[in-house]
Design a protein around this motif. Structure first.
Motif, short mmCIF file in Angstrom:
data_model
loop_
_atom_site.label_atom_id
_atom_site.label_comp_id
_atom_site.label_asym_id
_atom_site.label_seq_id
_atom_site.Cartn_x
_atom_site.Cartn_y
_atom_site.Cartn_z
N TRP A 65 0.84 -1.20 0.00
CA TRP A 65 0.00 0.00 0.00
C TRP A 65 0.87 1.25 0.00
O TRP A 65 0.61 2.20 -0.74
CB TRP A 65 -0.94 0.01 1.21
N TYR A 69 0.85 3.93 -2.97
CA TYR A 69 0.46 5.31 -2.69
C TYR A 69 1.53 6.28 -3.19
O TYR A 69 1.23 7.27 -3.85
CB TYR A 69 0.24 5.48 -1.18
N GLY A 151 -1.85 -4.89 -1.73
CA GLY A 151 -1.65 -3.59 -1.08
C GLY A 151 -1.22 -2.52 -2.07
O GLY A 151 -1.62 -1.36 -1.97
N LEU A 154 -4.27 -1.36 -3.85
CA LEU A 154 -5.06 -0.51 -2.96
C LEU A 154 -4.42 0.86 -2.79
O LEU A 154 -5.12 1.88 -2.71
CB LEU A 154 -5.23 -1.18 -1.58
N SER A 158 -6.11 4.55 -3.68
CA SER A 158 -6.44 5.52 -2.62
C SER A 158 -5.88 6.89 -2.90
O SER A 158 -5.15 7.16 -3.76
CB SER A 158 -5.94 5.03 -1.28
#
Length: 158
Positions: A65, A69, A151, A154, A158
């Protein structure tokens, strides 16, 4: 600081040849004082097989993640900069400020493609070794890797 006994014996001289030094074996120290032992407990270790499936999924998911990100944020900035530059170039070209010889650009791009194809066929052995090692790691740590991929996606979302 010298003790009274050392001063009486004349051993307070820092250049004394009788000084005793303690030898520290760093490899043994590192085995006993691992950072993950403090974080995850004494029964943990660097090998993913020592962790439970849930822990592996969690660790892979969290790191994935974070990577996703960061990749998303950096990707948006890079896409904005490249797209904005291309847009400004097109506006300048359309307004007559810049004249682009598109035939020369196409010729240079095709030349670069041919050059890259030649270089790609002669890939360095280090790259092949790295790819093999990465594939072996993924195969040995499939749970951790799948958590990372999930992850990562995701993090991108996000």
């Amino acid at each position: 600081m010298a003790t009274a006994e050392q001063r009486e014996a004349g051993q307070d001289d820092p250049e004394s040849e009788d000084e005793v030094y303690e030898v520290v074996d760093l490899t043994e120290y590192a085995r006993r004082h691992q950072w993950w032992s403090r974080v995850f407990g004494n029964n943990s270790g660097p090998i993913a097989e020592k962790y439970s499936v849930a822990t592996q999924l969690m660790m892979g998911g969290v790191t994935g993640w974070c990577a996703g990100y960061v990749f998303q944020r950096v990707g948006k900035i890079a896409a904005t900069a490249i797209g904005g530059g291309f847009l400004l170039l097109q506006i300048a070209n359309h307004s007559g400020y810049v004249q682009v010889d598109w035939k020369k650009v196409e010729k240079d791009v095709n030349k670069a493609k041919k050059h890259l194809k030649k270089k790609a066929n002669k890939a360095a052995p280090e790259i092949n070794t790295f790819i093999e090692e990465a594939t072996d790691f993924i195969k040995r740590n499939i749970v951790l890797s799948s958590g990372f991929v999930g992850g990562f996606f995701l993090g991108l979302a996000s």
